[in-house]
Motif scaffolding. Structure first.
Motif, PDB file in Angstrom:
ATOM      1  N   LEU A 113      40.659 -11.106 -54.156  1.00 46.13           N
ATOM      2  CA  LEU A 113      39.560 -11.215 -53.195  1.00 46.13           C
ATOM      3  C   LEU A 113      38.834 -12.541 -53.352  1.00 46.13           C
ATOM      4  N   LEU A 114      38.654 -12.989 -54.587  1.00 48.29           N
ATOM      5  CA  LEU A 114      37.988 -14.257 -54.826  1.00 48.29           C
ATOM      6  C   LEU A 114      38.787 -15.412 -54.226  1.00 48.29           C
ATOM      7  N   VAL A 115      40.092 -15.411 -54.434  1.00 51.33           N
ATOM      8  CA  VAL A 115      40.943 -16.469 -53.875  1.00 51.33           C
ATOM      9  C   VAL A 115      40.878 -16.457 -52.351  1.00 51.33           C
ATOM     10  N   GLN A 116      40.965 -15.265 -51.751  1.00 47.92           N
ATOM     11  CA  GLN A 116      40.912 -15.156 -50.297  1.00 47.92           C
ATOM     12  C   GLN A 116      39.560 -15.627 -49.762  1.00 47.92           C
ATOM     13  N   SER A 117      38.483 -15.252 -50.441  1.00 43.78           N
ATOM     14  CA  SER A 117      37.142 -15.646 -50.004  1.00 43.78           C
ATOM     15  C   SER A 117      36.970 -17.158 -50.061  1.00 43.78           C
ATOM     16  N   LEU A 118      37.483 -17.786 -51.112  1.00 47.38           N
ATOM     17  CA  LEU A 118      37.378 -19.237 -51.238  1.00 47.38           C
ATOM     18  C   LEU A 118      38.153 -19.945 -50.134  1.00 47.38           C
TER      19      LEU A 118
END
Length: 254
Positions: A113-118
């Motif tokens: 989720l962090l990678v996608q959000s970034l």
């Protein structure tokens, strides 16, 4: 227990990295909203009273990050696959604590989720008129990650209880669609925009307050009014979801 969480996290991360395309598949919908819906929102924000402060991108981008976190319940499909193949049963006979099984899997989802959000944030910053304070973005990401952990824990627990993709899919659609619409992700549900009955119903939806808190952090509004309600709601939901998930892992794998 930290070592056990790390082992489960590393195992799930290894499996996820074998098909990295899933990271990009998961952001296709919010990316399309950003590219195709964002330009339509710009004149609405400029000419329609009732929108929260900020331009269209400061309103839409943090909401899309929360939307990806909201779909964390789909993480339960991974548990159903492991149940079907016997992988979960093989992990069950190890001495790893059941809560470590849950938290390791949730940590892997949170990283994705962090990678996608970034990726979404970089796209909004580079391609569109997004302007947000650094620490506000960091706080908004923390809120979204905590929400992702909450929904992933609930998704794992629900999947373990149902043990069936045929039941899991319609249940998610039944739950997530009204929650998504009533959270004001695409168009904020404010007293100046929505009819009274819709505004009242949206106030009952806890995710609406989380979306509001994420938007407040994104525009640098760190006041009690901006963050308090959504933060309290999110913390309560996170504790309950992780407790439910751990309890379900322990019971279903006893």
């Amino acid at each position: 227990m930290l070592r056990e969480i790390w082992l489960v996290f590393r195992r799930d991360l290894t499996v996820s990295m074998r098909i990295p395309a899933w990271i990009f598949i998961g952001i296709m919908q919010p990316m399309l909203y950003l590219v195709l819906f964002g330009p339509l929102l710009e004149p609405l924000v400029a000419n329609t009273p009732g929108f929260p402060p900020g331009n269209a991108w400061a309103i839409l981008t943090p909401a899309l990050v929360v939307q990806m976190a909201l779909f964390g319940m789909f993480a339960g499909f991974g548990i159903l696959a492991e149940l079907r193949t016997g992988a979960l049963e093989r992990m069950r006979v190890t001495p790893v604590r059941r809560i470590a099984l849950l938290l390791g899997k949730v940590a892997n989802y949170a990283l994705q989720l962090l990678v996608q959000s970034l990726i979404i944030l970089v796209l909004a910053l580079v391609a569109f008129d997004l302007s947000a304070p650094f620490w506000g973005v960091v706080l908004a990401l923390i809120i979204a990650l905590l929400m992702g952990i909450t929904l992933a824990s609930a998704g794992y627990a629900t999947a373990l209880l149902l043990k069936s993709e045929e039941a899991f899919i319609p249940l998610l659609n039944t739950i997530l669609l009204p929650v998504l619409l009533l959270s004001g992700i695409l168009i904020p549900i404010t007293s100046g925009l929505a009819p009274d009955w819709l505004y009242t119903i949206s106030q009952i939806n806890p995710f609406r307050h989380i979306v509001d808190a994420d938007r407040s952090a994104f525009r640098g509004d760190y006041t009690m009014d901006g963050l308090l309600t959504g933060s309290i709601v999110l913390l309560i939901m996170a504790v309950l979801a992780v407790w439910w998930g751990a309890r379900t892992f322990a019971r279903e794998n006893a």
